[in-house]
Design an enzyme around this catalytic site. Structure first.
Site, PDB file in Angstrom:
ATOM      1  N   CYS A   9       0.808  -1.220   0.000  1.00 20.92           N
ATOM      2  CA  CYS A   9       0.000   0.000   0.000  1.00 20.92           C
ATOM      3  C   CYS A   9       0.845   1.276   0.000  1.00 20.92           C
ATOM      4  CB  CYS A   9      -0.933   0.002   1.206  1.00 20.92           C
ATOM      5  SG  CYS A   9      -1.897  -1.520   1.388  1.00 20.92           S
ATOM      6  N   HIS A  67      -3.558   6.856   2.634  1.00 22.43           N
ATOM      7  CA  HIS A  67      -3.971   5.535   2.161  1.00 22.43           C
ATOM      8  C   HIS A  67      -5.345   5.228   2.732  1.00 22.43           C
ATOM      9  CE1 HIS A  67      -4.237   1.380   1.286  1.00 22.43           C
ATOM     10  NE2 HIS A  67      -3.907   0.954   2.497  1.00 22.43           N
ATOM     11  N   ASN A  84     -10.199  -0.647   0.370  1.00 23.52           N
ATOM     12  CA  ASN A  84      -8.738  -0.599   0.352  1.00 23.52           C
ATOM     13  C   ASN A  84      -8.244  -1.150  -0.978  1.00 23.52           C
ATOM     14  OD1 ASN A  84      -5.986  -1.017   0.692  1.00 23.52           O
ATOM     15  ND2 ASN A  84      -6.180  -1.849   2.758  1.00 23.52           N
TER      16      ASN A  84
END
Length: 333
Positions: free
Chosen positions: A116, A256, A286
């Site tokens: 990520c 994020h 996500n």
């Protein structure tokens, strides 16, 4: 080499597959419900790539949009970096596949694995190459098809992830704009808290791997949450300190998109009002390496940034990794 040029984003693009899976759809698959997912994660829905659609397809569409926005031809690119943990194949790199498909015949190409945090890591590499005069234009893509690695029987992880791609073309910008500083880090001792056990040479494909479901995402949610809450604000403060800036000088935070509670904790640590935090987790979930560039590109398309705005990008991910960068927005509306 000493960095001599100011480097920033010339154009951005993003893409998410058309199929949407809502929390209500998940209620029919596992023991969960919309209220529980929304309260704990902030996620309402996520986009899912169709069977047979590889990550490179999503990345390609985002790349084409970014090149168009940057008024840059594929032949002008010197380098393509694809940040991903869901590459089409182990070899060749997805970046090489895109180099051919885009017609970027003058570009080198490679994939980057920082989960990520990947878009920030890749953006920093682009900044260094352009800043020292090695290259002029670099395409950075964060793209994932995480749905293909989700165990849809595991209610703790299947609710979290979605598919998408975001892309940015980096190049030289007006002096004083673009990327001002960055902070990157890793703590490999936490590698096992978020992984796909059978994704490489440690556990090659076998009947046992499939039986034990080792080819899917495994996560210790509590450990990841503790790590993220600790590191998200800290990494931004580290980036600010390097250039003598304070958190009060940040105009926008682009974090994020993993969990709304983690985002809120980071905003509080940085004294950022939530209306100055770019959040799209409800729509996408996500998307790992795609989360930050999609959020950034969406906000740019909505003209939320003006030239000279100070923007902080912050991410964390498997590795464990983290990263942040401070940039002054270089694009005109």
């Amino acid at each position: 080499m000493m960095k001599m040029k100011s480097v920033g984003i010339l154009g951005m693009g993003y893409y998410a597959p058309p199929k949407v899976m809502t929390n209500f759809d998940l209620e029919k698959m596992v023991d969960t419900n919309d209220a529980w997912i929304t309260e704990r994660t902030g996620i309402k829905e996520r986009h899912i790539a169709a069977d047979g659609v590889p990550m490179s397809e999503l990345a390609y569409r985002a790349a084409v949009a970014a090149l168009e926005d940057a008024k840059t031809s594929a032949e002008e690119l010197d380098l393509i970096i694809v940040a991903t943990l869901t590459s089409d194949r182990i070899i060749p790199s997805t970046a090489s596949i895109l180099q051919d498909r885009l017609g970027a015949k003058n570009a080198a190409a490679f994939d980057l694995s920082a989960a990520c945090s990947g878009f920030i890591y890749s953006s920093v590499i682009a900044d260094q190459f352009i800043g020292n005069g090695t290259y002029k234009k670099i395409l950075v893509i964060g793209a994932e098809t995480l749905s293909k690695y989700v165990d849809w029987t595991d209610r703790n992880t299947c609710i979290l992830f979605g598919d998408g791609a975001g892309a940015a073309v980096y190049g030289e910008v007006e002096d004083g704009l673009g990327i001002l500083s960055f902070d990157l880090g890793s703590d490999g001792s936490g590698g096992d808290v978020l992984d796909i056990p059978a994704s490489g040479s440690l556990h090659p494909a076998s009947a046992e791997v499939l039986e034990k479901r080792l080819n899917y995402i495994h996560m210790d949610g509590k450990a990841v949450y503790r790590f993220a809450v600790k590191v998200m604000g800290k990494t931004v403060l580290s980036s600010l300190e390097k250039i003598g800036m304070s958190e009060g000088e940040i105009d926008w935070l682009v974090p994020h998109q993993a969990n709304i509670r983690i985002i809120e904790a980071a905003a509080k640590r940085l004294s950022m009002p939530m209306e100055r935090v770019i959040i799209n987790i409800a729509k996408y979930g996500n998307m790992s390496a795609a989360s930050i560039p999609v959020a950034l590109a969406e906000a740019a398309k909505e003209s939320r940034f003006k030239k000279g705005d100070v923007i902080a990008l912050a991410g964390f991910g498997a590795g464990l990794t983290w990263g942040s960068c401070i940039m002054k927005w270089a694009k005109e509306d």
